[in-house]
Design an enzyme around this catalytic site. Structure first.
Site, PDB file in Angstrom:
ATOM      1  N   VAL A  11       0.820  -1.214   0.000  1.00 56.52           N
ATOM      2  CA  VAL A  11       0.000   0.000   0.000  1.00 56.52           C
ATOM      3  C   VAL A  11       0.856   1.268   0.000  1.00 56.52           C
ATOM      4  CG1 VAL A  11      -1.574   1.358   1.448  1.00 56.52           C
ATOM      5  CG2 VAL A  11      -2.090  -1.012   0.926  1.00 56.52           C
ATOM      6  N   LYS A  35      14.947  -3.345   1.922  1.00 54.04           N
ATOM      7  CA  LYS A  35      13.897  -2.905   1.007  1.00 54.04           C
ATOM      8  C   LYS A  35      14.215  -1.509   0.460  1.00 54.04           C
ATOM      9  CE  LYS A  35       9.452  -3.986   1.883  1.00 54.04           C
ATOM     10  NZ  LYS A  35       8.085  -3.981   2.407  1.00 54.04           N
ATOM     11  N   PHE A 152      -8.437   1.249  -0.668  1.00 51.40           N
ATOM     12  CA  PHE A 152      -9.277   0.197  -1.268  1.00 51.40           C
ATOM     13  C   PHE A 152      -8.617  -0.453  -2.479  1.00 51.40           C
ATOM     14  CE2 PHE A 152     -12.100   3.103   0.952  1.00 51.40           C
ATOM     15  CZ  PHE A 152     -12.889   2.233   1.704  1.00 51.40           C
ATOM     16  N   GLU A 155      -4.348  -5.494  -5.031  1.00 52.01           N
ATOM     17  CA  GLU A 155      -3.069  -5.930  -5.578  1.00 52.01           C
ATOM     18  C   GLU A 155      -3.322  -6.466  -6.976  1.00 52.01           C
ATOM     19  OE1 GLU A 155      -1.354  -8.685  -2.799  1.00 52.01           O
ATOM     20  OE2 GLU A 155      -1.323  -7.199  -1.208  1.00 52.01           O
ATOM     21  N   HIS A 254     -17.218 -15.156  -8.464  1.00 53.93           N
ATOM     22  CA  HIS A 254     -16.476 -16.226  -9.134  1.00 53.93           C
ATOM     23  C   HIS A 254     -16.143 -17.298  -8.105  1.00 53.93           C
ATOM     24  CE1 HIS A 254     -16.019 -13.797 -12.773  1.00 53.93           C
ATOM     25  NE2 HIS A 254     -16.050 -12.801 -11.910  1.00 53.93           N
ATOM     26  N   ALA A 255     -16.794 -18.436  -8.252  1.00 52.27           N
ATOM     27  CA  ALA A 255     -16.595 -19.500  -7.267  1.00 52.27           C
ATOM     28  C   ALA A 255     -15.149 -19.981  -7.317  1.00 52.27           C
ATOM     29  CB  ALA A 255     -17.550 -20.655  -7.561  1.00 52.27           C
ATOM     30  N   CYS A 263      -5.777  -9.298   3.080  1.00 58.04           N
ATOM     31  CA  CYS A 263      -6.802  -8.428   3.672  1.00 58.04           C
ATOM     32  C   CYS A 263      -8.050  -9.165   4.172  1.00 58.04           C
ATOM     33  CB  CYS A 263      -7.213  -7.359   2.659  1.00 58.04           C
ATOM     34  SG  CYS A 263      -5.887  -6.203   2.313  1.00 58.04           S
ATOM     35  N   LYS A 266      -7.905 -11.459   7.490  1.00 58.61           N
ATOM     36  CA  LYS A 266      -7.639 -10.746   8.756  1.00 58.61           C
ATOM     37  C   LYS A 266      -8.710  -9.694   9.032  1.00 58.61           C
ATOM     38  CE  LYS A 266      -4.546  -6.972   7.220  1.00 58.61           C
ATOM     39  NZ  LYS A 266      -5.376  -5.836   7.585  1.00 58.61           N
ATOM     40  N   LYS A 323      -4.281 -14.571  -5.781  1.00 58.42           N
ATOM     41  CA  LYS A 323      -4.938 -14.178  -7.025  1.00 58.42           C
ATOM     42  C   LYS A 323      -3.857 -13.851  -8.046  1.00 58.42           C
ATOM     43  CE  LYS A 323      -5.631  -9.292  -5.812  1.00 58.42           C
ATOM     44  NZ  LYS A 323      -6.651  -8.237  -5.646  1.00 58.42           N
TER      45      LYS A 323
HETATM   46  N1  LIG Z   1      -2.095  -5.176   0.541  1.00 58.96           N
HETATM   47  C1  LIG Z   1      -3.256  -4.708   0.148  1.00 58.96           C
HETATM   48  O1  LIG Z   1      -3.761  -5.071  -0.903  1.00 58.96           O
HETATM   49  C2  LIG Z   1      -4.011  -3.710   0.997  1.00 58.96           C
HETATM   50  C3  LIG Z   1      -5.111  -3.033   0.444  1.00 58.96           C
HETATM   51  C4  LIG Z   1      -5.805  -2.114   1.217  1.00 58.96           C
HETATM   52  C5  LIG Z   1      -5.405  -1.874   2.531  1.00 58.96           C
HETATM   53  N2  LIG Z   1      -4.339  -2.560   3.045  1.00 58.96           N
HETATM   54  C6  LIG Z   1      -3.923  -2.248   4.416  1.00 58.96           C
HETATM   55  O2  LIG Z   1      -2.773  -1.401   4.354  1.00 58.96           O
HETATM   56  C7  LIG Z   1      -1.879  -1.696   5.429  1.00 58.96           C
HETATM   57  C8  LIG Z   1      -0.519  -2.041   4.878  1.00 58.96           C
HETATM   58  O3  LIG Z   1      -0.625  -3.242   4.138  1.00 58.96           O
HETATM   59  P1  LIG Z   1       0.542  -3.756   3.174  1.00 58.96           P
HETATM   60  O4  LIG Z   1       0.018  -4.927   2.464  1.00 58.96           O
HETATM   61  O5  LIG Z   1       1.093  -2.613   2.414  1.00 58.96           O
HETATM   62  O6  LIG Z   1       1.620  -4.206   4.285  1.00 58.96           O
HETATM   63  P2  LIG Z   1       3.130  -4.633   4.056  1.00 58.96           P
HETATM   64  O7  LIG Z   1       3.434  -5.629   5.099  1.00 58.96           O
HETATM   65  O8  LIG Z   1       3.364  -4.971   2.615  1.00 58.96           O
HETATM   66  O9  LIG Z   1       3.957  -3.281   4.347  1.00 58.96           O
HETATM   67  C9  LIG Z   1       4.096  -2.689   5.597  1.00 58.96           C
HETATM   68  C10 LIG Z   1       5.482  -2.053   5.646  1.00 58.96           C
HETATM   69  O10 LIG Z   1       5.573  -1.216   6.796  1.00 58.96           O
HETATM   70  C11 LIG Z   1       6.906  -1.272   7.282  1.00 58.96           C
HETATM   71  N3  LIG Z   1       6.910  -0.743   8.656  1.00 58.96           N
HETATM   72  C12 LIG Z   1       6.345  -1.269   9.764  1.00 58.96           C
HETATM   73  N4  LIG Z   1       6.527  -0.429  10.817  1.00 58.96           N
HETATM   74  C13 LIG Z   1       7.214   0.637  10.347  1.00 58.96           C
HETATM   75  C14 LIG Z   1       7.692   1.859  10.954  1.00 58.96           C
HETATM   76  N5  LIG Z   1       7.482   2.138  12.241  1.00 58.96           N
HETATM   77  N6  LIG Z   1       8.374   2.730  10.178  1.00 58.96           N
HETATM   78  C15 LIG Z   1       8.585   2.473   8.872  1.00 58.96           C
HETATM   79  N7  LIG Z   1       8.145   1.337   8.253  1.00 58.96           N
HETATM   80  C16 LIG Z   1       7.472   0.444   8.984  1.00 58.96           C
HETATM   81  C17 LIG Z   1       7.271  -2.735   7.121  1.00 58.96           C
HETATM   82  O11 LIG Z   1       8.677  -2.919   7.112  1.00 58.96           O
HETATM   83  C18 LIG Z   1       6.623  -3.049   5.753  1.00 58.96           C
HETATM   84  O12 LIG Z   1       7.538  -2.838   4.685  1.00 58.96           O
HETATM   85  C19 LIG Z   1      -2.557  -2.802   6.235  1.00 58.96           C
HETATM   86  O13 LIG Z   1      -3.297  -2.233   7.287  1.00 58.96           O
HETATM   87  C20 LIG Z   1      -3.497  -3.438   5.227  1.00 58.96           C
HETATM   88  O14 LIG Z   1      -4.607  -4.044   5.841  1.00 58.96           O
HETATM   89  C21 LIG Z   1      -3.633  -3.449   2.304  1.00 58.96           C
END
Ligand SMILES: NC(=O)c1ccc[n+]([C@@H]2O[C@H](COP(=O)([O-])OP(=O)(O)OC[C@H]3O[C@@H](n4cnc5c(N)ncnc54)[C@H](O)[C@@H]3O)[C@@H](O)[C@H]2O)c1
Length: 401
Positions: A11, A35, A152, A155, A254-255, A263, A266, A323
């Site tokens: 995100v 990273k 929203f 990926e 889509h079954a 997401c 959790k 996916k």
């Molecule tokens: N992945 C998705 O498709 C998606 C879509 C919508 C919402 N979200 C939400 O967005 C949030 C992030 O999801 P994500 O998939 O990007 O997570 P992710 O695990 O890919 O990325 C989180 C990043 O935050 C870094 N991090 C943690 N603590 C930190 C700090 N104090 N300082 C700097 N960096 C720090 C981690 O090293 C990691 O790289 C979650 O709450 C998730 O539910 C995710």
């Protein structure tokens, strides 16, 4: 505007890059030094179509940079986004907010001048209040507003989703914060994407309500698929037949082998816990979670029904991520299905176009193959949902993650 993005994951990296592409000056920050080093060399830490090009263009334009150190970017920022992970807390299914609170503490010590702190992570109702309290405790003097702005994007289609969202939800009661958020998202006016302003708690709940509804929709068609098999009906036609009704809509019908990913599992669980704690249980979501869990476990039975005793059989698995068009393996149904096949004595050979590196770390004793035809070779059975063994098949049709 100047933006600091705390957390450069799926995100944070996409949002930060898209904000830079909107014309803002963005620093993406992450604690993960490897990273950041890779990003500084132009190497993407995740697979997301089109992301490498967009990052390169905005770095070249001087609008996007990456850092391990939040200090300078946060000091200069008009808006600081928190986009860190909120995984399920081990044991009870509540969202683990430790990363969010740690980020809030860190930001608190750094902000200068009026700063909008934006929670983009998916967080339970009331988290904004706690983030505000943390910052106020660390810096009683600070001039700031805490805003909820859930994400929203999906990926696999994340850039298009960010730049052409169905809507942007912003939760705040602060007029100055509202101005900053309007300015940040101004380019979306061109796409006529509605900016929905609401109260912070409402905004926090909207994200969970949306994800749970989509998970419920997937689970509904999955249960109907089981019924179709028994009564001799075709679930694809049922989905089309109901999806053409505008009141229902064709997306997320889509079954498949059950929803997965970073997401839905959790977030449905966290909503169940929040609602139970509030004394207003969400029974439909509770049922969705239970039905989906059972479904993943039952997939090995279906393979056994098709090929007989699995001992000594070779099962080819096409697709392991939850996916297509992502390398994200978090909570992918394949992580339950493949071990269940192995437990019954099957050999598993598998391929995924993007998720091989992740899969190698998470799955044991799998014969990873170079391509789909290699997976087919010598297999007694091929296991795949319409586009892989992945989840509720939401990529081309869904509108959320
Ligand atoms: N992945 C998705 O498709 C998606 C879509 C919508 C919402 N979200 C939400 O967005 C949030 C992030 O999801 P994500 O998939 O990007 O997570 P992710 O695990 O890919 O990325 C989180 C990043 O935050 C870094 N991090 C943690 N603590 C930190 C700090 N104090 N300082 C700097 N960096 C720090 C981690 O090293 C990691 O790289 C979650 O709450 C998730 O539910 C995710």
């Amino acid at each position: 505007m100047r933006v600091a993005m705390i957390g450069t994951g799926y995100v944070g990296l996409v949002s930060g890059t898209c904000f830079a592409d909107f014309g803002h000056v963005v620093t993406c920050i992450d604690k993960d030094a490897a990273k950041i080093a890779r990003l500084q060399q132009g190497v993407m830490p995740i697979f997301e179509p089109g992301l490498d090009l967009l990052v390169a263009q905005n770095v070249a334009a001087g609008r996007l940079s990456f850092s391990e150190d939040a200090a300078q970017a946060v000091r200069e920022a008009d808006a600081v986004f928190i986009a860190v992970g909120t995984p399920s807390r081990r044991g009870d299914g509540h969202a683990d907010l430790s990363y969010v609170y740690a980020a809030a503490e860190e930001i608190a010590g750094l902000i200068e001048g009026f700063t909008v702190i934006v929670t983009k992570s998916t967080v339970p109702v009331g988290t904004g209040d706690e983030v505000e309290a943390i910052i106020r405790r660390v810096r009683p003097d600070a001039d700031f507003a805490v805003v909820s702005n859930p994400e929203f994007l999906r990926e696999g289609a994340a850039i298009a989703d960010f730049k052409r969202p169905d809507r942007v939800v912003v939760g705040t009661g602060d007029a100055r914060a509202r101005e900053v958020m309007t300015e940040l998202y101004r380019p979306l006016n061109l796409n006529e994407s509605p900016l929905l302003f609401t109260a912070r708690r409402t905004s926090e709940l909207i994200k969970y309500a949306a994800n749970a509804f989509l998970a419920l929709k997937i689970t509904y068609i999955n249960e109907l698929a089981d019924l179709c098999e028994v009564v001799g009906a075709d679930v694809q036609h049922v989905a089309r037949g109901i999806g053409l009704d505008n009141r229902i809509g064709s997306k997320f019908l889509h079954a498949g082998p059950g929803y997965g990913g970073s997401c839905f599992p959790k977030d449905t669980l966290a909503l169940v816990r929040t609602a139970a704690d509030a004394g207003a249980p969400v029974r439909l979501v509770e049922a969705t979670v239970a039905v989906n869990d059972a479904r993943k476990r039952r997939m090995a039975d279906k393979v056994e029904q098709a090929v007989g005793d699995l001992a000594g059989k070779t099962i080819g698995v096409l697709g392991m991520t939850f996916k297509p068009n992502t390398d994200d393996m978090r909570d992918a149904p394949s992580l339950e299905i493949i071990p269940a096949l192995q437990a019954r004595g099957a050999r598993v050979q598998a391929f995924d176009p993007e998720g091989m590196a992740e899969a190698r770390q998470l799955l044991r004793d799998v014969d990873f193959r170079a391509g789909p035809y290699d997976v087919a070779e010598g297999a007694d059975c091929l296991a795949s949902s319409p586009s892989g063994i992945s989840s509720g098949r939401s990529t081309s049709t869904g509108s959320s993650s």
